[in-house]
Design a protein around this motif. Structure first.
Motif, PDB file in Angstrom:
ATOM      1  N   PHE A   1     101.911  59.228  25.806  1.00 17.26           N
ATOM      2  CA  PHE A   1     101.624  58.823  24.427  1.00 17.26           C
ATOM      3  C   PHE A   1     100.783  57.554  24.340  1.00 17.26           C
ATOM      4  CE2 PHE A   1     105.783  61.006  24.425  1.00 17.26           C
ATOM      5  CZ  PHE A   1     105.453  62.099  23.636  1.00 17.26           C
ATOM      6  N   LEU A   2     100.364  56.994  25.480  1.00 17.12           N
ATOM      7  CA  LEU A   2      99.481  55.821  25.529  1.00 17.12           C
ATOM      8  C   LEU A   2     100.085  54.621  24.807  1.00 17.12           C
ATOM      9  CD1 LEU A   2      96.084  57.615  24.794  1.00 17.12           C
ATOM     10  CD2 LEU A   2      97.167  57.209  26.999  1.00 17.12           C
ATOM     11  N   LEU A   3     101.418  54.461  24.880  1.00 14.86           N
ATOM     12  CA  LEU A   3     102.106  53.353  24.225  1.00 14.86           C
ATOM     13  C   LEU A   3     102.681  52.419  25.291  1.00 14.86           C
ATOM     14  CD1 LEU A   3     103.990  55.244  21.359  1.00 14.86           C
ATOM     15  CD2 LEU A   3     101.876  53.918  21.182  1.00 14.86           C
TER      16      LEU A   3
ATOM     17  N   GLN B   1     100.266  58.527  17.707  1.00 13.63           N
ATOM     18  CA  GLN B   1     100.961  58.644  18.988  1.00 13.63           C
ATOM     19  C   GLN B   1     102.439  58.263  18.832  1.00 13.63           C
ATOM     20  OE1 GLN B   1      99.810  60.068  21.518  1.00 13.63           O
ATOM     21  NE2 GLN B   1      97.639  60.155  21.029  1.00 13.63           N
ATOM     22  N   GLY B   2     102.725  57.262  17.976  1.00 12.50           N
ATOM     23  CA  GLY B   2     104.115  56.903  17.733  1.00 12.50           C
ATOM     24  C   GLY B   2     104.901  58.029  17.089  1.00 12.50           C
ATOM     25  N   LEU B   3     104.263  58.717  16.120  1.00  8.07           N
ATOM     26  CA  LEU B   3     104.916  59.865  15.495  1.00  8.07           C
ATOM     27  C   LEU B   3     105.241  60.939  16.525  1.00  8.07           C
ATOM     28  CD1 LEU B   3     103.103  60.382  12.070  1.00  8.07           C
ATOM     29  CD2 LEU B   3     105.556  60.290  12.438  1.00  8.07           C
ATOM     30  N   ARG B   4     104.309  61.192  17.434  1.00 10.19           N
ATOM     31  CA  ARG B   4     104.544  62.237  18.446  1.00 10.19           C
ATOM     32  C   ARG B   4     105.664  61.834  19.394  1.00 10.19           C
ATOM     33  NH1 ARG B   4      98.172  64.022  19.591  1.00 10.19           N
ATOM     34  NH2 ARG B   4      97.925  65.100  17.591  1.00 10.19           N
ATOM     35  N   LEU B   5     105.775  60.537  19.706  1.00 14.58           N
ATOM     36  CA  LEU B   5     106.899  60.093  20.535  1.00 14.58           C
ATOM     37  C   LEU B   5     108.221  60.300  19.789  1.00 14.58           C
ATOM     38  CD1 LEU B   5     107.046  57.004  22.805  1.00 14.58           C
ATOM     39  CD2 LEU B   5     108.909  57.387  21.205  1.00 14.58           C
ATOM     40  N   VAL B   6     108.235  60.010  18.485  1.00 19.69           N
ATOM     41  CA  VAL B   6     109.449  60.217  17.682  1.00 19.69           C
ATOM     42  C   VAL B   6     109.793  61.706  17.625  1.00 19.69           C
ATOM     43  CG1 VAL B   6     110.427  60.009  15.366  1.00 19.69           C
ATOM     44  CG2 VAL B   6     109.116  58.118  16.334  1.00 19.69           C
TER      45      VAL B   6
ATOM     46  N   LYS C   1     109.525  53.759  29.711  1.00 18.51           N
ATOM     47  CA  LYS C   1     108.279  53.000  29.765  1.00 18.51           C
ATOM     48  C   LYS C   1     107.136  53.814  30.354  1.00 18.51           C
ATOM     49  CE  LYS C   1     106.267  48.925  32.003  1.00 18.51           C
ATOM     50  NZ  LYS C   1     106.533  47.765  32.905  1.00 18.51           N
ATOM     51  N   GLY C   2     107.363  54.448  31.508  1.00 20.39           N
ATOM     52  CA  GLY C   2     106.305  55.223  32.153  1.00 20.39           C
ATOM     53  C   GLY C   2     105.932  56.458  31.374  1.00 20.39           C
ATOM     54  N   THR C   3     106.933  57.169  30.809  1.00 21.22           N
ATOM     55  CA  THR C   3     106.659  58.385  30.038  1.00 21.22           C
ATOM     56  C   THR C   3     105.859  58.070  28.785  1.00 21.22           C
ATOM     57  OG1 THR C   3     108.772  59.251  30.833  1.00 21.22           O
ATOM     58  CG2 THR C   3     107.708  60.431  29.023  1.00 21.22           C
ATOM     59  N   ALA C   4     106.262  57.017  28.064  1.00 21.40           N
ATOM     60  CA  ALA C   4     105.550  56.645  26.828  1.00 21.40           C
ATOM     61  C   ALA C   4     104.121  56.230  27.128  1.00 21.40           C
ATOM     62  CB  ALA C   4     106.299  55.517  26.124  1.00 21.40           C
TER      63      ALA C   4
ATOM     64  N   LYS D   1     104.431  47.890  21.837  1.00 23.19           N
ATOM     65  CA  LYS D   1     103.409  47.005  21.284  1.00 23.19           C
ATOM     66  C   LYS D   1     102.896  47.555  19.951  1.00 23.19           C
ATOM     67  CE  LYS D   1     101.571  44.997  25.550  1.00 23.19           C
ATOM     68  NZ  LYS D   1     100.386  44.863  26.426  1.00 23.19           N
ATOM     69  N   ARG D   2     102.566  46.626  19.056  1.00 16.45           N
ATOM     70  CA  ARG D   2     102.094  47.015  17.736  1.00 16.45           C
ATOM     71  C   ARG D   2     100.613  46.681  17.578  1.00 16.45           C
ATOM     72  NH1 ARG D   2     107.230  44.151  14.709  1.00 16.45           N
ATOM     73  NH2 ARG D   2     108.853  45.550  15.518  1.00 16.45           N
ATOM     74  N   PRO D   3      99.879  47.479  16.799  1.00 14.66           N
ATOM     75  CA  PRO D   3      98.452  47.183  16.611  1.00 14.66           C
ATOM     76  C   PRO D   3      98.261  46.015  15.664  1.00 14.66           C
ATOM     77  CG  PRO D   3      99.078  49.033  15.239  1.00 14.66           C
ATOM     78  CD  PRO D   3     100.299  48.669  16.047  1.00 14.66           C
ATOM     79  N   SER D   4      97.083  45.402  15.719  1.00 12.71           N
ATOM     80  CA  SER D   4      96.769  44.335  14.783  1.00 12.71           C
ATOM     81  C   SER D   4      96.536  44.938  13.395  1.00 12.71           C
ATOM     82  CB  SER D   4      95.506  43.596  15.233  1.00 12.71           C
ATOM     83  OG  SER D   4      94.421  44.492  15.353  1.00 12.71           O
TER      84      SER D   4
END
Length: 623
Positions: free
Chosen positions: A201-203, A56-61, A194-197, A41-44
């Motif tokens: 990472f709250l994504l 959080q996206g950077l940390r997942l990458v 899905k579950g790990t993110a 999901k993307r933020p507004s």
């Protein structure tokens, strides 16, 4: 002739390859794969959570890169190209959003991190094998459910005790390394699962467009029907209440509300035992552990009840906080405190082990929480107890920084943010390494995102409560900053928050310290006879930070994030301190001095030459 031409061709090929290598070295491509963020999901645009999503996206990458290559971050030579790659990946839904300038990120930060750790082997060399094994055991399964997620995050939080060095920037600092490593190697599904993110990472994954269009059609049909039903229900309810306003019906309604509240609270507490790692103890287990709540086991007293020490069946020493005067209203307060404590995991916050709810014929309604028992008591015990030994400066410095980090996590790390409201020396506990643990969240209050202040019932301890909170009920994160400043002054001076002067008048330690700083006697605030005193520059910096935090005017205080940065900084710099108003208990000389000095600049800096410490420029440029 043929040999000469061949030699020339070889030379040309050599120089061509060399020049190509040089260009590639100067413009190193980014090894990070930002395409893995597409399913989420993307933020507004320009929303309040945009920067948090990007972080959080950077940390997942990073975690995906670590799993593929064994390296936490890309090389420094590729920092600019990595920012450009991230910018390009978000251009479709954030077209005019400059990541670095809007979020305060500096260019080198994307290639820097915690304690100069760059590889998996360097990270694992710092963490004991037993701690790594525990994390793998608890995280190596699907994390979609609340219970395994809570167990995994709790085991990963143990890494923070060994990641105590400096962090460069805030993109992949020490607080983020645990989740980055855990998603890469402790969980077999990897960071893109899905579950790990969601857990680490709250994504959340984005829903498919087909389902979205179908849902829109259903919504268009259901909304008119729901509106009609709501209007009809409202008319019927109004007519019913108009006809049934007698005393008997009111009593029945109140009884139903009370029963509903009790059932709702019981359901919330029962569900917590299923969705978290909390242990629900029986009342008999706690009575046995505390020797039937013996008065010899009492280690603390407060407005909410007594705190007992006890020993569980497995030999573990724990603390039991037993609440008094429990009722239906008390249940709501208890449920709130359990939820708050259970949702937080940080090395400088006291963790909750379990709870108990019971009703007995003799003891009545019981509400008890179970926490870890720290071995060195509270900061109040060491500063104002019977012991004749004084804490040395290195321990005081560690305690001050631990308090600041714990409070900063409550304000900016917890979601939603939490205001403690009762920071004092007796609520700062010390473990065997004298690491500070901020305790007692019984008065904690959630601060909804986007609100600038909260007005609520004033709760706290005299001497530590901020003036705007005590006088007007205005509660913000900076109310905790004031209380932190008072505790820091107690830690530095060995004086209590409120003392009486020669004339028997109450004087706060904040006003006393300000008077010395104003006269250029900053180091006189520091306790005489303190062992292993630090350098005068460091001691003076800590005193000025404490005075600034305990400033009576809210706008003059820094945030806890800023306080942590100042305490961690090796530069002897501090924000200039605005002039303070006269104290609530003032003599004629203080009033005259305040009036006569009102025409001055109203600012105070260190007499040893401190310069203003500014946070406004952080991250504003691309370095």
């Amino acid at each position: 002739m043929f040999l000469r031409r061949t030699a020339v061709v070889h030379i040309l090929l050599f120089f061509t390859a060399a020049s190509s290598s040089l260009v590639a070295a100067q413009n190193s491509s980014c090894p990070l794969d930002f395409s893995i963020l597409q399913p989420f999901k993307r933020p507004s645009p320009d929303g309040s959570t945009t920067c948090q999503y990007l972080l959080q996206g950077l940390r997942l990458v990073y975690s995906h890169h670590l799993r593929q290559t064994g390296s936490f971050s890309p090389p420094l030579s590729s920092a600019s190209s990595c920012w450009d790659a991230l910018q390009s990946s978000i251009s479709g839904f954030l077209p005019r959003f400059d990541v670095r300038s809007r979020c305060g990120f500096q260019t080198p930060w994307i290639s820097q991190g915690c304690m100069n750790i760059t590889t998996r082997s360097q990270f694992e060399a710092l963490i004991p094998n037993s701690t790594l094994s525990t994390a793998v055991m608890r995280c190596n399964l699907s994390l979609e459910s609340n219970t395994p997620c809570a167990s995994c995050t709790q085991s990963l939080s143990a890494f923070q005790a060994y990641l105590t060095g400096a962090s460069l920037g805030n993109v992949s600092d020490c607080t983020g390394f645990s989740s980055i490593y855990g998603a890469a190697f402790a969980n077999r599904f990897g960071p893109t699962d899905k579950g790990t993110a969601k857990c680490l990472f709250l994504l959340d994954l984005a829903s498919s467009s087909g389902n979205g269009s179908g849902k829109k059609k259903v919504v268009k049909i259901l909304v008119p029907l729901l509106v009609i039903l709501l209007v009809a229900s409202g008319l019927i309810l109004w007519y019913y209440l108009k006809r049934k306003r007698d005393f008997k019906m009111r009593r029945m309604k109140l009884r139903q509300q009370r029963d509903s509240l009790e059932a709702g609270t019981r359901s919330r507490l029962d569900s917590m035992s299923e969705s978290t790692t909390l242990v629900k103890f029986t009342f008999e287990e706690i009575k046995k552990a505390t020797n039937n709540f013996s008065r010899h086991n009492i280690i603390g007293r407060g407005g909410y009840g007594n705190v007992f020490k006890g020993v569980l069946q497995d030999g573990t020493e724990v603390a039991f906080k037993r609440f008094k005067n429990c009722s239906a209203n008390g249940d709501a307060n208890f449920a709130h405190e359990v939820e708050v404590i259970a949702s937080i995991r940080h090395v400088n916050l006291l963790a909750l082990r379990g709870y108990c709810t019971a009703t007995t014929a003799y003891e009545g309604h019981q509400r008890i929480i179970v926490c870890d028992l720290v071995s060195n008591g509270s900061l109040h015990d060491h500063l104002f107890g019977d012991s004749e030994t004084h804490l040395p400066w290195p321990l005081r410095q560690r305690i001050a920084l631990g308090m600041a980090r714990g409070l900063a996590y409550l304000h900016y790390g917890a979601q939603p943010s939490i205001i403690h409201r009762d920071i004092k020396a007796s609520n700062i506990l010390l473990d065997e390494r004298f690491e500070a643990k901020v305790a007692d969240f019984g008065l904690a209050k959630f601060n909804p995102e986007g609100m600038t202040h909260m007005s609520t019932r004033v709760a706290g301890t005299m001497g530590y409560v901020a003036p705007e909170y005590a006088l007007y009920g205005q509660l913000t994160e900076k109310s905790d900053v004031y209380s932190f400043g008072v505790v820091l002054l107690e830690l530095l001076s060995g004086r209590k928050a409120i003392v009486t002067d020669e004339e028997g008048q109450p004087v706060s330690v904040a006003d006393w310290a300000w008077a010395l700083v104003r006269e250029g006697q900053t180091l006189d605030v520091v306790e005489d006879g303190m062992p292993e005193k630090g350098s005068p520059e460091v001691l003076e910096k800590y005193v000025l930070i404490a005075v600034l935090c305990s400033h009576p005017q809210l706008h003059a205080r820094p945030t806890m994030d800023q306080v942590v940065k100042m305490l961690e900084s090796n530069e002897f710099t501090v924000i200039s301190i605005p002039q303070r108003p006269i104290p609530l208990v003032a003599c004629r000389e203080e009033i005259d001095r305040s009036v006569s000095s009102s025409s001055g600049s109203g600012k105070l800096t260190s007499p040893t030459g401190y310069q203003a410490f500014s946070f406004g420029a952080d991250g504003s440029g691309h370095h």
